[in-house]
Design an enzyme around this catalytic site. Structure first.
Site, PDB file in Angstrom:
ATOM      1  N   ASP A  13       0.843  -1.193   0.000  1.00 56.32           N
ATOM      2  CA  ASP A  13       0.000   0.000   0.000  1.00 56.32           C
ATOM      3  C   ASP A  13       0.880   1.246   0.000  1.00 56.32           C
ATOM      4  O   ASP A  13       2.078   1.169   0.273  1.00 56.32           O
ATOM      5  CB  ASP A  13      -0.903  -0.060   1.245  1.00 56.32           C
ATOM      6  CG  ASP A  13      -1.812   1.133   1.374  1.00 56.32           C
ATOM      7  OD1 ASP A  13      -2.520   1.444   0.404  1.00 56.32           O
ATOM      8  OD2 ASP A  13      -1.815   1.760   2.450  1.00 56.32           O
ATOM      9  N   ASP A  15      -0.362   5.216   0.855  1.00 55.66           N
ATOM     10  CA  ASP A  15      -0.667   6.181   1.909  1.00 55.66           C
ATOM     11  C   ASP A  15      -0.754   5.490   3.270  1.00 55.66           C
ATOM     12  O   ASP A  15      -1.531   4.558   3.445  1.00 55.66           O
ATOM     13  CB  ASP A  15      -2.012   6.875   1.634  1.00 55.66           C
ATOM     14  CG  ASP A  15      -1.999   7.666   0.341  1.00 55.66           C
ATOM     15  OD1 ASP A  15      -1.317   8.699   0.304  1.00 55.66           O
ATOM     16  OD2 ASP A  15      -2.655   7.248  -0.626  1.00 55.66           O
ATOM     17  N   ASP A 176      -1.603  -0.613   5.978  1.00 54.70           N
ATOM     18  CA  ASP A 176      -1.788   0.017   7.281  1.00 54.70           C
ATOM     19  C   ASP A 176      -3.226   0.000   7.755  1.00 54.70           C
ATOM     20  O   ASP A 176      -3.528   0.569   8.810  1.00 54.70           O
ATOM     21  CB  ASP A 176      -1.311   1.481   7.226  1.00 54.70           C
ATOM     22  CG  ASP A 176      -2.252   2.360   6.394  1.00 54.70           C
ATOM     23  OD1 ASP A 176      -2.685   3.409   6.884  1.00 54.70           O
ATOM     24  OD2 ASP A 176      -2.547   1.979   5.242  1.00 54.70           O
TER      25      ASP A 176
END
Length: 230
Positions: A13, A15, A176
């Site tokens: 991922d 961001d 995240d």
């Protein structure tokens, strides 16, 4: 046998996992809000809304002030303003999280193939990866609008596996948020999560993953140890 023993690729991922982009969002969103006659909001407020794509983000931001009908009436103009403002500052305020480059280098050194899968629009993603020196690490990059469905749908992860000619069990997702974990579970991929990202304001410890890693470098070490022991 560990779920990481057969891993041959990592799907990472952007961001909240590789880059702290909240400062970019903050500048662009408040510029948009100013154009719409709305007061600025805080980075903390924005962090709770990031991760589910630009459309969701902008509707959430507008919903702080307006009802659903007014949000929809203003949505197209708001989105156009946001995209214009974001592209103007994309990457200028964001920073790499610790050990991201070292982690990507370590994953590559193990022979893992790397993909970046994000819900950020591809028009934002490509220049950002270039600006931050991340682009050379990735064979495949998919943004939130690259495919018909975005995370938490499994389609982006399934597509990467097909691109690489790997079974889902051979591609670990690293992210995240619950979006990353849900997409991985649905695709049949193992998943590792980092504790420092956004995750919609929820604890990453409440997310169903195969482990929490402090950095991408720690993720690389964990994967290597399972290969060694397998």
């Amino acid at each position: 046998m560990s779920v990481l023993a057969g891993v041959r690729a990592a799907i990472i991922d952007l961001d909240g996992t590789m880059l702290d982009t909240i400062p970019d969002f903050h500048v662009a969103i408040n510029a948009m809000r100013d154009e719409l006659g709305l007061a600025p909001i805080t980075q903390r407020q924005i962090a709770l809304m990031v991760g589910k794509g630009s459309e969701n983000l902008i509707r959430s931001v507008l919903s702080l002030d307006w009802d659903a009908e007014r949000v929809e009436a203003a949505f197209a103009a708001a989105m156009q303003s946001y995209q214009r403002n974001y592209l103007a500052i994309n990457g200028h305020h964001s920073t790499l999280f610790p050990d991201v480059i070292a982690g990507l280098e370590a994953l590559k050194a193990q022979g893992l193939r790397l993909a970046c899968v994000t819900n950020k629009p591809i028009a934002f993603t490509t220049p950002l990866l270039q600006l931050k020196g991340l682009a050379p690490f990735f064979e495949v990059v998919y943004g939130g609008d690259s495919l018909p469905r975005k995370k938490p749908d499994p389609l982006p992860l399934q597509t990467v596996c097909a691109d690489f000619g790997l079974r889902p069990a051979q591609a670990v997702a690293i992210g995240d948020s619950s979006n990353d974990a849900q997409a991985a579970r649905a695709a049949g991929c193992p998943v590792l999560t980092v504790p420092y990202g956004y995750n919609h304001g929820e604890s990453i410890h409440d997310t169903d993953s195969d482990g929490i890693v402090g950095t991408l470098l720690e993720a690389a070490s964990l994967i290597r140890s399972h290969h060694t022991n397998s």
